[in-house]
Design an enzyme around this catalytic site. Structure first.
Site, short mmCIF file in Angstrom:
data_model
loop_
_atom_site.label_atom_id
_atom_site.label_comp_id
_atom_site.label_asym_id
_atom_site.label_seq_id
_atom_site.Cartn_x
_atom_site.Cartn_y
_atom_site.Cartn_z
N SER A 283 73.81 68.32 16.93
CA SER A 283 73.56 69.76 16.85
C SER A 283 72.71 70.04 15.61
O SER A 283 72.76 69.28 14.63
CB SER A 283 74.88 70.52 16.72
OG SER A 283 74.66 71.86 16.32
N TYR B 272 82.82 71.56 11.90
CA TYR B 272 81.97 71.33 13.08
C TYR B 272 80.65 70.67 12.67
O TYR B 272 80.23 69.66 13.24
CB TYR B 272 81.71 72.63 13.83
CG TYR B 272 80.78 72.44 15.01
CD1 TYR B 272 81.19 71.73 16.13
CD2 TYR B 272 79.47 72.96 14.99
CE1 TYR B 272 80.33 71.52 17.20
CE2 TYR B 272 78.62 72.76 16.05
CZ TYR B 272 79.05 72.04 17.16
OH TYR B 272 78.19 71.83 18.21
P1 NDP Z 1 81.07 73.78 26.90
O1 NDP Z 1 82.27 74.36 26.24
O2 NDP Z 1 80.42 74.57 27.98
O3 NDP Z 1 81.42 72.31 27.46
C1 NDP Z 1 82.14 71.43 26.67
C2 NDP Z 1 82.58 70.23 27.49
O4 NDP Z 1 83.31 69.34 26.61
C3 NDP Z 1 83.50 70.59 28.63
O5 NDP Z 1 83.14 69.90 29.79
C4 NDP Z 1 84.86 70.13 28.15
O6 NDP Z 1 85.64 69.67 29.24
C5 NDP Z 1 84.50 68.95 27.25
N1 NDP Z 1 85.56 68.67 26.30
C6 NDP Z 1 85.94 69.41 25.23
N2 NDP Z 1 87.04 68.86 24.65
C7 NDP Z 1 87.33 67.75 25.39
C8 NDP Z 1 88.36 66.77 25.30
N3 NDP Z 1 89.31 66.80 24.35
N4 NDP Z 1 88.38 65.77 26.20
C9 NDP Z 1 87.43 65.71 27.18
N5 NDP Z 1 86.44 66.60 27.31
C10 NDP Z 1 86.40 67.62 26.42
O7 NDP Z 1 80.04 73.49 25.72
P2 NDP Z 1 78.54 72.91 25.70
O8 NDP Z 1 78.13 72.46 27.03
O9 NDP Z 1 77.71 73.88 24.98
O10 NDP Z 1 78.75 71.67 24.70
C11 NDP Z 1 78.44 70.34 25.05
C12 NDP Z 1 78.07 69.58 23.78
O11 NDP Z 1 76.89 70.15 23.24
C13 NDP Z 1 79.12 69.66 22.67
O12 NDP Z 1 79.23 68.40 22.05
C14 NDP Z 1 78.54 70.69 21.71
O13 NDP Z 1 78.99 70.50 20.39
C15 NDP Z 1 77.07 70.40 21.86
N6 NDP Z 1 76.18 71.47 21.46
C16 NDP Z 1 76.30 72.71 22.01
C17 NDP Z 1 75.46 73.72 21.58
C18 NDP Z 1 75.55 75.12 22.10
O14 NDP Z 1 74.99 76.02 21.46
N7 NDP Z 1 76.20 75.37 23.24
C19 NDP Z 1 74.43 73.47 20.58
C20 NDP Z 1 74.42 72.13 20.06
C21 NDP Z 1 75.25 71.17 20.50
P3 NDP Z 1 87.19 70.03 29.48
O15 NDP Z 1 87.47 71.30 28.73
O16 NDP Z 1 87.32 70.16 30.96
O17 NDP Z 1 87.90 68.85 28.93
C1 8X3 Z 2 76.01 74.69 17.93
C2 8X3 Z 2 74.63 75.12 17.57
O1 8X3 Z 2 73.26 77.02 16.63
O2 8X3 Z 2 75.41 77.58 17.62
O3 8X3 Z 2 76.08 73.31 17.95
O4 8X3 Z 2 75.34 76.40 15.51
S1 8X3 Z 2 74.67 76.61 16.79
#
Ligand code: NDP
Ligand code: 8X3
Length: 250
Positions: free
Chosen positions: A136, A149
């Protein structure tokens, strides 16, 4: 064309979009996450010949091992690992944060990611595969409330570079994908389900979409075998950087 991709966190957001993107290009998809019903729906949508589900909490090492041991026939040769499962919890400054939330982020984003990577390394080496890690911008640029985070995502970035070094000569490629704001369930999770806060954050900002990141993941994974993308940082045009802050006495 295509191979087999294992995507952690495929029940929502970026992971679900990546599952659809790879499946659309003819790849087999192993979709993982905790919410079984969502994984079942995804497999039904993509087709049971193209997709399978592994339900586990990525913080649970024994559950990871049991799930991988139960991979269905035809899904064992994993070419691409997308380490996507992850979350942010809370926006409070460190001195007011919840230590339990810090632990959950570290256990998920760091320990869980490292564990499944470790377990899959032999298969990925055997396939001269690809590892795509979801970092991220929060791992590079600090912001108030980003504390643990951001720390977990800095780990992801440095772990990715370290893997590159360790896997030298194996043919395995590793990329740290570092997005800014993507509209998913991310903020809903971060705020413990506050839809209004999530909606307000994204309103009028034209954030990136999960499909944008899925396209990037697919592009990186399908580069020629001699080419490694070390890292990619991407943001919506509406998001950029702010300056330093100064606390004055008196
Ligand atoms: P979502 O919340 O939409 O999806 C997160 C996913 O992670 C879900 O499928 C969830 O599945 C899974 N997850 C969370 N905790 C667990 C666990 N303990 N075991 C297994 N699976 C888990 O978020 P995003 O799609 O946005 O996030 C995906 C990735 O991208 C993350 O690593 C996030 O940090 C990263 N990211 C996101 C950004 C954003 O702005 N959205 C920006 C930068 C990075 P379930 O709950 O079914 O287990
Ligand atoms: C999360 C990205 O821009 O929301 O990983 O901090 S931001």
């Amino acid at each position: 064309m295509g191979g087999t991709v294992l995507i952690t966190g495929a029940t929502a957001g970026i992971g679900a979009a990546a599952a659809r993107r790879f499946a659309a290009a003819g790849w087999k998809v192993i979709a993982t996450g905790r919410r079984r019903e969502r994984l079942d729906a995804l497999v039904a949508e993509l087709g049971a010949d193209r997709a399978c589900a592994l339900t586990f909490d990525i913080r649970d090492e024994a559950a990871i091992d049991a799930a991988l041991a139960g991979l269905p026939d035809g899904f064992g040769d994993i070419d691409v690992l997308i380490n996507n499962a992850g979350l942010a919890l809370g926006t409070a400054p460190a001195q007011e944060a919840d230590l339990g939330q810090w632990r959950q982020m570290i256990d998920t984003n760091v320990t869980g990611l490292a564990t499944i990577t470790y377990r899959l390394l032999p298969r990925l080496i055997a396939r001269r595969g690809v590892i795509l890690n979801l970092g991220s911008v929060a791992g590079t640029y600090p912001y108030r409330g980003g504390n643990a985070y951001g720390g977990t995502k800095a780990f992801v970035r440095q772990f990715s570079l370290g893997l590159r070094s360790d896997l030298h000569g194996t043919g395995v490629r590793v990329t740290s994908i570092e997005p800014g704001m993507v509209e998913t369930e991310f903020t809903l999770v971060r705020t413990s389900g506050d839809q209004a806060v999530s909606d307000a954050l994204y309103a009028g900002a034209s954030p990136m979409t999960a499909a944008d990141i899925a396209e990037t993941l697919y592009w990186v994974a399908t580069q020629p075998a001699h080419l490694n993308i070390n890292s990619i940082e991407l943001m919506p045009v509406s998001q950029s950087f702010a300056g330093f802050q100064v606390a004055r006495e008196g």
